[in-house]
Design a protein around this motif. Structure first.
Motif, short mmCIF file in Angstrom:
data_model
loop_
_atom_site.label_atom_id
_atom_site.label_comp_id
_atom_site.label_asym_id
_atom_site.label_seq_id
_atom_site.Cartn_x
_atom_site.Cartn_y
_atom_site.Cartn_z
N TRP A 60 0.85 -1.19 0.00
CA TRP A 60 0.00 0.00 0.00
C TRP A 60 0.89 1.24 0.00
CZ3 TRP A 60 -4.13 1.12 4.37
CH2 TRP A 60 -4.90 2.22 4.00
N GLY A 61 2.01 1.18 0.71
CA GLY A 61 2.97 2.27 0.72
C GLY A 61 4.27 1.83 0.04
N PRO A 62 5.12 2.77 -0.38
CA PRO A 62 6.35 2.43 -1.11
C PRO A 62 7.38 1.69 -0.26
CG PRO A 62 6.30 4.78 -0.62
CD PRO A 62 4.95 4.24 -0.25
N TYR A 63 7.24 1.75 1.06
CA TYR A 63 8.19 1.07 1.95
C TYR A 63 7.48 0.05 2.83
CZ TYR A 63 11.42 4.69 0.45
OH TYR A 63 12.21 5.53 -0.32
N SER A 64 6.45 -0.56 2.29
CA SER A 64 5.70 -1.56 3.05
C SER A 64 6.64 -2.60 3.66
CB SER A 64 4.70 -2.27 2.12
OG SER A 64 3.73 -1.37 1.66
N ARG A 65 6.39 -2.93 4.94
CA ARG A 65 7.27 -3.89 5.62
C ARG A 65 6.41 -4.96 6.30
NH1 ARG A 65 11.90 -1.44 9.21
NH2 ARG A 65 10.15 -0.60 10.40
N VAL A 66 6.62 -6.21 5.88
CA VAL A 66 5.89 -7.35 6.43
C VAL A 66 6.85 -8.52 6.59
CG1 VAL A 66 3.95 -8.94 6.13
CG2 VAL A 66 3.77 -6.60 5.27
N VAL A 67 6.80 -9.19 7.72
CA VAL A 67 7.65 -10.34 7.98
C VAL A 67 6.78 -11.50 8.46
CG1 VAL A 67 9.51 -11.29 9.41
CG2 VAL A 67 9.65 -8.93 8.58
N PHE A 68 6.97 -12.68 7.86
CA PHE A 68 6.37 -13.92 8.35
C PHE A 68 7.49 -14.81 8.86
CE2 PHE A 68 1.92 -13.82 7.07
CZ PHE A 68 1.89 -12.81 6.12
N ALA A 69 7.39 -15.27 10.09
CA ALA A 69 8.40 -16.15 10.66
C ALA A 69 7.73 -17.34 11.33
CB ALA A 69 9.26 -15.39 11.68
N LEU A 70 8.33 -18.53 11.16
CA LEU A 70 7.82 -19.75 11.78
C LEU A 70 6.32 -19.91 11.54
CD1 LEU A 70 9.73 -19.47 15.18
CD2 LEU A 70 10.38 -20.81 13.18
N THR A 71 5.93 -19.65 10.31
CA THR A 71 4.52 -19.63 9.94
C THR A 71 4.20 -20.76 8.97
OG1 THR A 71 4.17 -17.27 10.34
CG2 THR A 71 2.77 -18.30 8.68
N TYR A 72 3.12 -21.48 9.25
CA TYR A 72 2.64 -22.53 8.35
C TYR A 72 1.83 -21.89 7.23
CZ TYR A 72 -0.26 -26.19 6.39
OH TYR A 72 -0.91 -27.01 5.52
N MET A 73 2.20 -22.19 6.00
CA MET A 73 1.48 -21.66 4.84
C MET A 73 0.96 -22.83 4.03
SD MET A 73 4.05 -18.58 3.66
CE MET A 73 4.60 -17.36 4.86
N SER A 74 -0.32 -22.95 3.94
CA SER A 74 -0.92 -24.01 3.13
C SER A 74 -0.75 -23.67 1.66
CB SER A 74 -2.40 -24.17 3.48
OG SER A 74 -3.13 -23.06 3.00
N SER A 75 -1.22 -24.55 0.80
CA SER A 75 -1.09 -24.33 -0.65
C SER A 75 -1.91 -23.16 -1.15
CB SER A 75 -1.49 -25.60 -1.39
OG SER A 75 -2.82 -25.97 -1.07
#
Length: 276
Positions: free
Chosen positions: A231-246
């Motif tokens: 949404w912004g030019p410096y968007s920052r998102v981190v996923f750690a130790l996360t289960y991601m299904s298909s």
């Protein structure tokens, strides 16, 4: 919100809130630091049957004085509360707590401008923006809550926030805003059939200390989804130790045609991260 533990997260108050949330607990707390003794809290009971201090949640919130300096614990008995709630910024030290997410529900239906349409669990539908919860305040915490809508479900707008064991559901940009937030052991469920975005973080400058961190979470869905788009030019998102299904597409992120926006949306594949 779902069932919420009697835990305090020290902080300030909300500015403007919700759409529909299914009840656990949320805490809009103090400007001080350290542990709070909830045994000293003033108890207000909300019960639709009339066996409490109030029949409506908003009436209980309104009963808390402005510029409040005491702890208030608002206990919401099971039921479906059709209300659009607002916790003003000058009412800190409030804890709202239900029993179970399955039986304590706050619901409404609204759309339009995202700042005003928040309504906790938003039943507006799939044809436009429908914020369920807007959080604009510092040090606000949610425990065991369900936050439900379709587009822009959680407007995590500003401030430092903590979400623990919450269920958040939507299809398009359903966790958005420019807060600095930690989501711990939360379940993110995408309703998108084709490549909807889970996050839309709104960081506009590299000097802003904001972003979304997901730790030990789980991602499921009905179709396919992107982890997020900027949404912004410096968007920052981190996923750690996360289960991601298909449900999560291999592409991961949508940079909207600007590869420079990828640099803050990384560190995704740390820990347990499976497509199965």
């Amino acid at each position: 919100m779902g069932a919420m533990a009697m835990k305090i997260y020290n902080g300030y108050a909300f500015a403007v809130l919700f759409a529909i949330v299914v009840f656990g607990s949320f805490i809009a707390n103090s400007a001080t630091t350290g542990t709070m003794d909830m045994s000293t809290a003033i108890l207000l009971k909300v019960d639709q049957s009339g066996n409490g201090d109030f029949k409506k949640i908003q009436d209980a919130i309104d009963a808390v004085p402005s510029n409040n300096s005491e702890l208030y614990f608002i206990l919401v008995k099971p039921g479906t509360y059709r209300e659009k709630l607002q916790v003003p910024a000058d009412k800190p030290f409030i804890t709202l707590s239900g029993t179970l997410a399955s039986n304590t529900i706050i619901t409404w239906g609204d759309t339009g401008e995202i700042i005003q349409s928040a309504t906790l669990s938003n039943t507006f539908g799939t044809s436009g923006k429908a914020v369920a919860l807007r959080v604009e305040g510092d040090r606000v915490a949610f425990y065991g809550c369900k936050i439900l809508s379709y587009q822009d479900t959680l407007l995590d707008d500003a401030g430092r926030h903590y979400y623990s064991n919450c269920y958040i559901e939507g299809a398009t940009d359903f966790i958005c805003g420019n807060a600095a937030s930690l989501f711990e052991r939360c379940h993110l469920h995408s309703l998108s059939t084709v490549d909807g975005a889970i996050t839309a973080q709104h960081r506009n400058s590299p000097s802003e200390d904001t972003g979304f961190s997901f730790l030990g979470c789980k991602i499921t869905g009905v179709g396919t989804a992107l982890l997020g788009r900027p949404w912004g030019p410096y968007s920052r998102v981190v996923f750690a130790l996360t289960y991601m299904s298909s449900v999560v597409v291999p592409q991961g992120w949508d940079d909207w045609g600007d590869q420079s926006k990828q640099r803050y949306m990384i560190n995704v594949h740390s820990g347990i991260n499976s497509h199965s």
